[in-house]
Design an enzyme around this catalytic site. Sequence first.
Site, PDB file in Angstrom:
ATOM      1  N   SER A   1       4.063   0.953  -2.599  1.00  0.00           N
ATOM      2  CA  SER A   1       3.935   2.029  -3.585  1.00  0.00           C
ATOM      3  C   SER A   1       5.255   2.766  -3.804  1.00  0.00           C
ATOM      4  O   SER A   1       6.053   2.941  -2.883  1.00  0.00           O
ATOM      5  CB  SER A   1       2.869   3.025  -3.135  1.00  0.00           C
ATOM      6  OG  SER A   1       1.595   2.434  -3.123  1.00  0.00           O
TER       7      SER A   1
ATOM      8  N   GLU B   1      -5.525  -7.395   3.395  1.00  0.00           N
ATOM      9  CA  GLU B   1      -5.545  -5.939   3.579  1.00  0.00           C
ATOM     10  C   GLU B   1      -6.907  -5.376   3.232  1.00  0.00           C
ATOM     11  O   GLU B   1      -7.480  -4.584   3.979  1.00  0.00           O
ATOM     12  CB  GLU B   1      -4.469  -5.292   2.701  1.00  0.00           C
ATOM     13  CG  GLU B   1      -4.485  -3.770   2.774  1.00  0.00           C
ATOM     14  CD  GLU B   1      -3.438  -3.115   1.879  1.00  0.00           C
ATOM     15  OE1 GLU B   1      -3.382  -1.880   1.868  1.00  0.00           O
ATOM     16  OE2 GLU B   1      -2.694  -3.841   1.193  1.00  0.00           O
TER      17      GLU B   1
END
Length: 387
Positions: free
Chosen positions: A129, A244
């Site tokens: 991110s 994930e």
Amino acid sequence: MDLKFSAHVEDFRREVRHWFETQFPKDIIEKYKAGQPLATADVRRSEMALGAKGWLASAWPKEHGGPGWSIEEQYVFDEELERAGVPTVTPMGVVYVGPVIYTFGSEAQKQRWLPGIRDGSNGWAQGYSEPGAGSDLASLEFSAELKDGTYTLNGHKIWTSAAQHADWIFLLARTSRREKKQEGISFICCPMGAPGLTVKPIVTIDGAHVLNEVLFDNVKVPEDNRIGEEGKGWTYSQYLLGFERTSYARIGGKRAMLRYVRALATAGSPGTNERLIDDPGFAMRLAEAEIAVDGLEMTVFRILSAVAAGGTPGDAASTVKILATETHQQITELFLDAAGPHVGHRGPSSGTTPRDVATYFAGRAQSIYGGTNEIQKTIIARKVLGL
């Protein structure tokens, strides 16, 4: 349908439970259960204890140094780890980057990085991110310019979990600009101690330090630190994100919390002896949460079975991410309702710790990190349902 495990798997469960009860560092479990923050030394010692036993990379195949367990054994191991109160394994190494390296990396990269990931001696962080690229990760602007065999990294990563404990960070960087924004992104590994790299803590409202900003100012890494082909980072990241999102399930921890909630609701409230479990509305919500965990478990089994057959979690992992998030929030809301009347009194809630309440607040963020639930629903609609 018989959902019982075989006698062999139950024997394995007893072996794992006994080891956690007798061999795993007790002081780390006590600190974790008490809601105290774990220092880097605690995290490293916890994971190296699992690594020394050969159990840290529990889902890795034997050819890459894993135990080669069956799906059932992996599942039981995760249940027992949660049951024992062992700190959750930092997933960035063994769950995320490890499989990317042994699937797409060179032999030299496997020899370089897999041993330290497998034994817990090297911690990793995930640089995905950015301030302007979260759920829309393909819009990232972090740059990596290649010249004479060296990449120069510049940019800003944010919400980076466990960066303060990490020795390495794997990241997505734009190495070229093409018409489609998913193209021209590469998957690069960088040592956390590299000159020009700065970690800034993000301390949340409860005083916890889990998240960080990571800033890169002309950080140099060799071209050999790129995993796979240049410009294929988006492909590798989607492979990683499947693992994930599946890892969010944590069935064992959810079942443990449900048992605790039921115990609180069954105990009479101090001073009135009224039992919350006798409230039809609460009892229905508790039953719905238990059924939701059963459904999540079956979904995880289906995905893990596909992985065992040689596949990947794929886009269906988005289903687990949504179900796990919503179920976690259901359970923690029930916990707050059940624990409220007992706070400050002796009884079933005497073991309640700040971590229990922090778990509720952290669960709010699950709807956002790892890809917002709204984005995951779009992925399911388009790629799973074909809408």
